[in-house]
Design a protein around this motif. Sequence first.
Motif, PDB file in Angstrom:
ATOM      1  N   PRO A 138      -2.316   0.935  -4.794  1.00 17.40           N
ATOM      2  CA  PRO A 138      -1.739   2.443  -5.021  1.00 17.40           C
ATOM      3  C   PRO A 138      -2.500   3.629  -4.240  1.00 17.40           C
ATOM      4  CG  PRO A 138      -2.785   2.015  -7.054  1.00 17.40           C
ATOM      5  CD  PRO A 138      -2.934   0.788  -6.052  1.00 17.40           C
ATOM      6  N   THR A 139      -1.641   4.473  -3.723  1.00 15.16           N
ATOM      7  CA  THR A 139      -2.337   5.701  -2.905  1.00 15.16           C
ATOM      8  C   THR A 139      -1.910   6.861  -3.910  1.00 15.16           C
ATOM      9  OG1 THR A 139      -0.301   6.025  -1.717  1.00 15.16           O
ATOM     10  CG2 THR A 139      -1.851   4.772  -0.801  1.00 15.16           C
ATOM     11  N   THR A 140      -1.132   6.744  -5.112  1.00  8.66           N
ATOM     12  CA  THR A 140      -1.090   7.867  -5.995  1.00  8.66           C
ATOM     13  C   THR A 140      -1.616   7.430  -7.271  1.00  8.66           C
ATOM     14  OG1 THR A 140       1.311   7.295  -6.511  1.00  8.66           O
ATOM     15  CG2 THR A 140       0.998   8.816  -4.596  1.00  8.66           C
ATOM     16  N   ALA A 141      -1.934   8.391  -8.105  1.00  7.69           N
ATOM     17  CA  ALA A 141      -2.373   8.203  -9.626  1.00  7.69           C
ATOM     18  C   ALA A 141      -1.055   8.574 -10.432  1.00  7.69           C
ATOM     19  CB  ALA A 141      -3.512   8.899  -9.930  1.00  7.69           C
ATOM     20  N   GLY A 142       0.008   7.600 -10.490  1.00  9.80           N
ATOM     21  CA  GLY A 142       0.973   8.044 -11.177  1.00  9.80           C
ATOM     22  C   GLY A 142       2.032   7.135 -11.961  1.00  9.80           C
ATOM     23  N   THR A 143       2.771   5.942 -10.852  1.00  2.00           N
ATOM     24  CA  THR A 143       3.553   5.011 -11.379  1.00  2.00           C
ATOM     25  C   THR A 143       2.916   3.922 -12.175  1.00  2.00           C
ATOM     26  OG1 THR A 143       3.582   3.752  -9.515  1.00  2.00           O
ATOM     27  CG2 THR A 143       5.117   5.752  -9.464  1.00  2.00           C
ATOM     28  N   GLY A 144       1.713   3.587 -11.757  1.00  2.42           N
ATOM     29  CA  GLY A 144       1.164   2.355 -12.428  1.00  2.42           C
ATOM     30  C   GLY A 144       1.963   1.374 -12.169  1.00  2.42           C
ATOM     31  N   SER A 145       2.690   1.257 -10.953  1.00  3.47           N
ATOM     32  CA  SER A 145       3.385  -0.021 -10.564  1.00  3.47           C
ATOM     33  C   SER A 145       2.435  -1.302 -10.124  1.00  3.47           C
ATOM     34  CB  SER A 145       4.293   0.415  -9.462  1.00  3.47           C
ATOM     35  OG  SER A 145       5.247  -0.688  -8.857  1.00  3.47           O
ATOM     36  N   VAL A 158       0.875  -1.199  -0.057  1.00  6.24           N
ATOM     37  CA  VAL A 158       0.073   0.034   0.080  1.00  6.24           C
ATOM     38  C   VAL A 158       0.898   1.215  -0.056  1.00  6.24           C
ATOM     39  CG1 VAL A 158      -1.674   1.410   1.064  1.00  6.24           C
ATOM     40  CG2 VAL A 158      -1.743  -1.262   1.211  1.00  6.24           C
ATOM     41  N   GLY A 159       0.784   1.999  -1.164  1.00  8.30           N
ATOM     42  CA  GLY A 159       1.645   3.311  -1.103  1.00  8.30           C
ATOM     43  C   GLY A 159       2.000   3.752  -2.556  1.00  8.30           C
ATOM     44  N   GLY A 160       2.590   4.709  -2.625  1.00  9.42           N
ATOM     45  CA  GLY A 160       3.019   5.128  -4.062  1.00  9.42           C
ATOM     46  C   GLY A 160       4.086   4.070  -4.924  1.00  9.42           C
ATOM     47  N   GLY A 161       4.520   4.703  -5.914  1.00  5.87           N
ATOM     48  CA  GLY A 161       5.520   3.714  -6.489  1.00  5.87           C
ATOM     49  C   GLY A 161       6.508   3.255  -5.586  1.00  5.87           C
ATOM     50  N   SER A 162       7.130   4.116  -4.846  1.00 10.52           N
ATOM     51  CA  SER A 162       8.277   3.470  -4.171  1.00 10.52           C
ATOM     52  C   SER A 162       7.747   2.393  -3.105  1.00 10.52           C
ATOM     53  CB  SER A 162       8.729   4.763  -3.037  1.00 10.52           C
ATOM     54  OG  SER A 162       9.249   5.879  -3.849  1.00 10.52           O
ATOM     55  N   ALA A 163       6.748   2.392  -2.398  1.00 11.28           N
ATOM     56  CA  ALA A 163       6.609   1.329  -1.750  1.00 11.28           C
ATOM     57  C   ALA A 163       6.198   0.021  -2.522  1.00 11.28           C
ATOM     58  CB  ALA A 163       5.259   1.754  -0.834  1.00 11.28           C
TER      59      ALA A 163
END
Length: 391
Positions: A144-151, A101-106
């Motif tokens: 994901p908690t951000t709409a960006g990386t698509g990881s 759970v998190g952004g691309g880094s997590a």
Amino acid sequence: MKEPIADFVFFHSARRVVYASGALERLDGLAKEFGCTRPALVIDGFFVGGAIEARAIAALKAGTGAAPVVVPVPTHEPTTDTIAAAASALATADPDLIVAVGGGSAMDTAKVARLLLSNPGPVEAISGFGKSLRPHRSLFVCAPTTAGTGSEVSESAIAAKAGSEVKLIFRSPEMTAAVALLDPTLTVSCPAIVTAQSGYDAVTHAVEAFVSNASSIMTDPFALEAMRLLAKWLPIAYAEPGNMAARSACLIGSCQAAIAFNSANLGLAHAFAAPLGALHGVAHGLGNALALPIVTAFNAPMLGPKGEAIAAAFGAPSAAAAMSKLRHTLGLDLSLDRYVPDDAAREKVAQAAMRSGQVKMNPRLATLDQARAMLAAMRTPTGGAVPVFAE
């Protein structure tokens, strides 16, 4: 269709994408569906002790009957050290369900750390392309908690090598999440700057996948719809953080863009963004924002109908004008000089960018001199106008 369809290879190793407001609570049902009893939660340190962590823990307890082992991830971009630490914590837990759970880094940290469980050794050993890696038996879920990386749907990850200026790329279908949970309620807490930078990253994924030399009839619809969603809704999400329609559209657009670039790859903007991050600590989305308008102007002679489609999606007179205007709207219209201080530093960025594998995916092949010229152009903000690029 007047011309024959070009050959293509399409990759998509994510097995399930679930979109719903409150999708995080579906961890309960997923755990029961797959018979999981030993959960682990890899979570961005920003959320530790907060409502999102509590929601995830409660759902995992309900589904597995056990409290998850919580593995906090530092909020900065992943490094080999932070990945190794996460892998060590996961190995001790021996989980059969791993949730990131998190952004691309997590998510990237969890993706690589999980594979280290079944491929033990130093983090660097599993980096690169084309390696045969053993799968891990756990069910892997990304939220994901951000709409960006698509990881959450890509089979790749990026990490800095601790103590060096190198960024490692990891790619394997074995690291892709089996389930991606797209829950717009998780993105509402994003600060405006994170919404802007991560959103521009998603736009860059869509645009570069759309014009890539590896784009195809399979990837183009994902990329084009992602652009349409992000063009309309990203400025609203930036200006109105609580607008759930905007948050939802951006989250879906980011996911679609990642499905596209997972097969189509990216281009020259990402080739610049990587060394800007590795050498100067520029956030990845900001690095793309510094580069994409100029790169799109450089690519203009090769874009043809696709350039017209990009312009139409964003309601601009040209593709380059669209990227410039959006950057300005999101408060990212900045000078490269803020981050790269002198000619010598720019030269290092130019040379590093030209070593990227993304260069050959770009629709127009660039020389080192042209890369230098693009970096020089990045020194001048556009004010939202059409970028001026002189070779």
